[in-house]
Design an enzyme around this catalytic site. Structure first.
Site, PDB file in Angstrom:
ATOM      1  N   LYS A  15       0.827  -1.211   0.000  1.00 12.47           N
ATOM      2  CA  LYS A  15       0.000   0.000   0.000  1.00 12.47           C
ATOM      3  C   LYS A  15       0.860   1.258   0.000  1.00 12.47           C
ATOM      4  O   LYS A  15       0.625   2.177  -0.782  1.00 12.47           O
ATOM      5  CB  LYS A  15      -0.939   0.021   1.214  1.00 12.47           C
ATOM      6  CG  LYS A  15      -1.997  -1.044   1.228  1.00 12.47           C
ATOM      7  CD  LYS A  15      -2.922  -0.937   2.434  1.00 12.47           C
ATOM      8  CE  LYS A  15      -2.226  -1.052   3.770  1.00 12.47           C
ATOM      9  NZ  LYS A  15      -1.605  -2.350   4.048  1.00 12.47           N
ATOM     10  N   SER A  16       1.870   1.301   0.874  1.00 13.48           N
ATOM     11  CA  SER A  16       2.721   2.494   0.969  1.00 13.48           C
ATOM     12  C   SER A  16       3.536   2.694  -0.301  1.00 13.48           C
ATOM     13  O   SER A  16       3.714   3.828  -0.757  1.00 13.48           O
ATOM     14  CB  SER A  16       3.653   2.401   2.176  1.00 13.48           C
ATOM     15  OG  SER A  16       2.898   2.360   3.363  1.00 13.48           O
ATOM     16  N   GLU A  88      -2.984   5.282   5.833  1.00  6.35           N
ATOM     17  CA  GLU A  88      -3.529   4.694   7.074  1.00  6.35           C
ATOM     18  C   GLU A  88      -4.969   5.151   7.309  1.00  6.35           C
ATOM     19  O   GLU A  88      -5.358   5.579   8.390  1.00  6.35           O
ATOM     20  CB  GLU A  88      -2.638   5.031   8.273  1.00  6.35           C
ATOM     21  CG  GLU A  88      -1.196   4.581   8.139  1.00  6.35           C
ATOM     22  CD  GLU A  88      -1.003   3.074   8.105  1.00  6.35           C
ATOM     23  OE1 GLU A  88      -1.960   2.324   8.402  1.00  6.35           O
ATOM     24  OE2 GLU A  88       0.111   2.636   7.772  1.00  6.35           O
ATOM     25  N   CYS A 145       0.128 -14.933   2.302  1.00  3.33           N
ATOM     26  CA  CYS A 145       0.374 -15.633   3.559  1.00  3.33           C
ATOM     27  C   CYS A 145       1.656 -16.455   3.423  1.00  3.33           C
ATOM     28  O   CYS A 145       2.102 -16.738   2.307  1.00  3.33           O
ATOM     29  CB  CYS A 145      -0.808 -16.556   3.850  1.00  3.33           C
ATOM     30  SG  CYS A 145      -0.674 -17.533   5.369  1.00  3.33           S
ATOM     31  N   CYS A 147       1.935 -19.438   3.550  1.00  3.49           N
ATOM     32  CA  CYS A 147       1.647 -20.682   2.821  1.00  3.49           C
ATOM     33  C   CYS A 147       1.515 -20.458   1.319  1.00  3.49           C
ATOM     34  O   CYS A 147       1.399 -21.412   0.558  1.00  3.49           O
ATOM     35  CB  CYS A 147       0.366 -21.315   3.362  1.00  3.49           C
ATOM     36  SG  CYS A 147      -1.136 -20.379   2.987  1.00  3.49           S
TER      37      CYS A 147
END
Length: 193
Positions: A15-16, A88, A145, A147
């Site tokens: 996002k940043s 944020e 994730c 995984c």
């Protein structure tokens, strides 16, 4: 016509990085972007947006009591603002999300808000909830994730690596306190392989 955009994702989704790139793109084209972040997020210093890939952007800050509509109205009178970028965004109040909608509708300034959707308990943040209700465009950014599956849960972890289920909704932290997980591993409480 201006729009209110909400781009959300789990932590460590970029996002940043995307926010800093968007800000750069406007500047590169000779336009005037205004980016802000909440004062509460001081992980990298007050008013610093920092991406894991090494990019940083020094910006202004706002607090819970800040009237973002009035701030943008005044700034726009001094010099046209081409886009308002909010970091944020989960920390916005309900009133501030409605102010973002007014910035779009009354001042015709596009707003792009980046943030988390849910907290470590899988509950919506107030800012996220109201952005989901009011945004013209909603986009989920992807994270992975451990995984390899899509991560969309933010797990708060203890110093020993345990997934925590209780505590205050807001606890500022980065990779030392939070890990992005798929739903399965979030529900199992399995933060690492």
């Amino acid at each position: 016509m201006a729009s209110l955009h909400y781009k959300f994702a789990a932590m460590n989704s970029g996002k940043s990085t995307q926010l800093i790139q968007a800000h750069f793109n406007y500047c590169e084209r000779g336009m005037n972007p205004l980016a802000m972040t909440p004062a509460i997020d001081d992980r990298f210093g007050v008013g610093v947006i920092s991406a894991r890939v090494g990019l940083t952007l020094k910006v202004e800050v706002f607090g819970e009591e800040s009237d973002l509509f009035e701030l943008l109205r005044e700034r726009n009178e001094q010099k046209r603002i081409d886009v308002f970028i909010v970091d944020e965004a989960q920390f916005l109040t309900k009133e501030q999300v409605y102010q973002l909608a007014r910035i779009v509708d009354e001042l015709d300034i596009p707003v792009v808000a980046y943030g988390l959707k849910t907290d470590f308990r899988a509950e919506l943040f107030p800012g996220s909830y109201h952005l989901l209700c009011l945004a013209d465009k909603v986009e989920e950014l992807k994270s992975i994730c451990w995984c390899g599956n899509k991560a969309h849960m933010n797990a708060r972890v203890s110093a020993s690596g345990e997934v925590m289920r209780d505590g205050a909704q807001v606890e500022i932290g980065g990779n030392d306190r939070y890990v992005s997980l798929c739903r399965k591993h979030y529900l199992e409480g399995k933060a690492y392989s």
